[in-house]
Design an enzyme around this catalytic site. Structure first.
Site: not given
Ligand code: ATR
Length: 467
Positions: A128, A182, A185-186, A189
């Site tokens: 990222s 990940k 995480h997105n 986001e």
């Protein structure tokens, strides 16, 4: 001299990662399916770094030190499988492939298994930080076997972003753990971006603030507890002018949000694992709704919004700031809970505090709030709410959030993520939800049975008997 590492896939992320590694003193061999991109990269961007271009996959593999370490930065999906198939004839047991793309965790799971059977080591690594991060220090989320990680730990720690708590890279966990983390995480986001957009919407259409005024407010917020990469880029975006028209850049951008799928995957995984992630789900849905511009335009003429411009008071701006903080907190709460559940279900062995630590720098969701979250997170409190200090912190924000929700209702402004963070919190703090009625309905039409509050067991009754 052989190269320390190889990298395949020279789109911008791959180029920047190769340069980052080379600038840390490692010789890097590079390869790209389309040779022209490799040539252009070497011609335009390589300035003294030890980067060796290859135009034949066999030569590329043979240029690497043993055991070979190869990072793939190719498009997620079939391109990853195709590239692995091309590499396999030239690899030996003990060699390592690292997939640094945004692969779906299930694909990583499958590839890990297939490659393990051949004795090839494999890491699925979340990267990222965008183009800038790849070049100057990304947040790295590698998952796979510890043995594989050990082979590249030194390089990864050197190229990762640095914070006062060390490099933003850690061994995340077994098999597909890195890509799962990940993905979440997105998802977080998506929720934070949508929450910021909702606050912007209220500022623009209720307070009638100019882009410059909004920019100054976000800039000020970025100096306090909301300090984060996403708030920082928001104030920078809001002050940018379109060179052609002189208008604020945001005002000339079409309101259709695109997506590459990682937010949707997070929601799908959460639904499969039975973990509530409403803020993430609604952020995905709102991007989908944004796409129906034609429908929205037609309907906006059939339904005239009742909107009364209000003067932006100090209190109202404070309430907006507190609401955004609350929504950011809930986005992390939902994401961390999902990671904790996946770790349990899939046996990843994720250290939640370490995940938050590597998100402190380099990545898109880096935020001051992460320090607060790290003080309270544990496997038992992955959702972060079960702590008196946290509750006091959130209690201090809730009246603000209520005021903003009231204002959004009065002005008919959609705020799905602010609203869902409120409802998520209110549902989780409600001892008696109306789910008893749902159980009764299920038992009524489908004999699905229910439990009782006063004794153990599973019950079914005939609901219409004696009617
Ligand atoms: P961009 O980021 O420029 O839109 P992309 O289409 O996402 O590019 O592809 C990213 C990388 O994956 C590129 O290096 C691309 O190679 P090409 O330059 O040859 O297009 C690579 N890639 C895409 N599909 C691939 C495939 N089927 N096999 C191998 N590499 C592939």
């Amino acid at each position: 001299m052989k190269s320390s590492i190889g990298l395949i896939g020279l789109a911008v992320m791959g180029q920047n990662l190769a340069l980052n590694i080379a600038r840390k003193g490692y010789k890097v061999s590079v390869f790209n399916r389309t040779a022209q991109k490799t040539e252009e990269f070497v011609k335009n961007r390589v300035k003294g770094e030890e980067i060796e271009p290859h135009y034949d996959i066999k030569d590329f593999v043979e240029s690497l030190e043993r055991p070979r370490k190869i990072i793939l930065m190719v498009k997620a999906g079939k391109p990853v499988d195709d590239t692995i198939s091309q590499l396999l004839p030239y690899l030996e047991p003990g060699d390592l492939i690292i997939d640094g793309g945004n692969s779906h965790y299930m694909d990583t799971e499958r590839r890990f298994k297939e490659l393990s059977e051949k004795g090839i080591l494999f890491l699925g690594m979340g990267v990222s930080g965008g183009e800038y991060g790849a070049l100057y220090g990304p947040s790295l989320m590698p998952g796979g076997s510890r043995e594989a990680y050990n082979l590249v730990e030194e390089i990864l720690l050197k190229i990762a972003a640095k914070t006062e708590e060390g490099p933003c890279c850690t061994y995340v966990g077994e098999r597909s753990a890195g890509h799962f983390v990940k993905m979440v995480h997105n998802g977080i986001e998506y929720a934070i971006m949508q929450a910021i957009a909702e606050v912007y919407h209220i500022m623009r259409d209720v307070l009638s603030l100019s882009s410059e005024e909004m920019s100054s407010i976000f800039e000020e917020w970025n100096r306090g507890e909301l300090s984060s990469f996403l708030v920082e880029i928001t104030y920078k975006i809001l002050r940018k002018k379109d060179e052609e028209t002189g208008k604020p850049m945001v005002d000339v951008i079409l309101d259709k949000a695109e997506q590459k799928g990682t937010g949707k995957w997070t929601s799908q995984a959460a639904l499969d694992l039975g973990i509530p992630t409403p803020s993430i789900n609604l952020a995905v849905v709102e991007r989908v709704i944004s796409h129906f511009k034609d429908i929205r335009t037609r309907l906006s003429k059939l339904y005239n919004k009742r909107r009364s411009a209000t003067q932006g008071s100090e209190e109202f701006l404070r309430d907006l700031r507190n609401s955004l903080f609350f929504a950011m907190f809930m986005a992390f709460s939902q994401g961390m809970w999902l990671i904790a559940e996946a770790s349990k279900e899939f046996g990843y062995g994720v250290n939640l505090s370490e995940v938050l630590r590597i998100w402190k720098g380099g990545c898109i969701i880096r935020a001051k709030l992460i320090d607060t979250l790290r003080r309270y997170i544990s496997n038992e409190n992955a959702y972060l709410l079960e702590n008196e200090e946290v509750m006091n912190l959130l209690k201090g924000k809730i009246d603000s959030l209520k005021n903003i929700l009231k204002a959004s209702i009065e002005n008919e402004i959609p705020v799905p993520v602010l609203n869902s963070s409120y409802n998520y919190f209110m549902s989780l703090t409600e001892e008696r939800l109306p789910a008893n009625l749902i159980q009764a309905q299920r038992d009524f039409f489908g004999a699905h049975t229910f439990e009782r509050v006063d004794r153990e067991g599973v019950f079914h009754i005939n609901w219409e008997e004696g009617e």
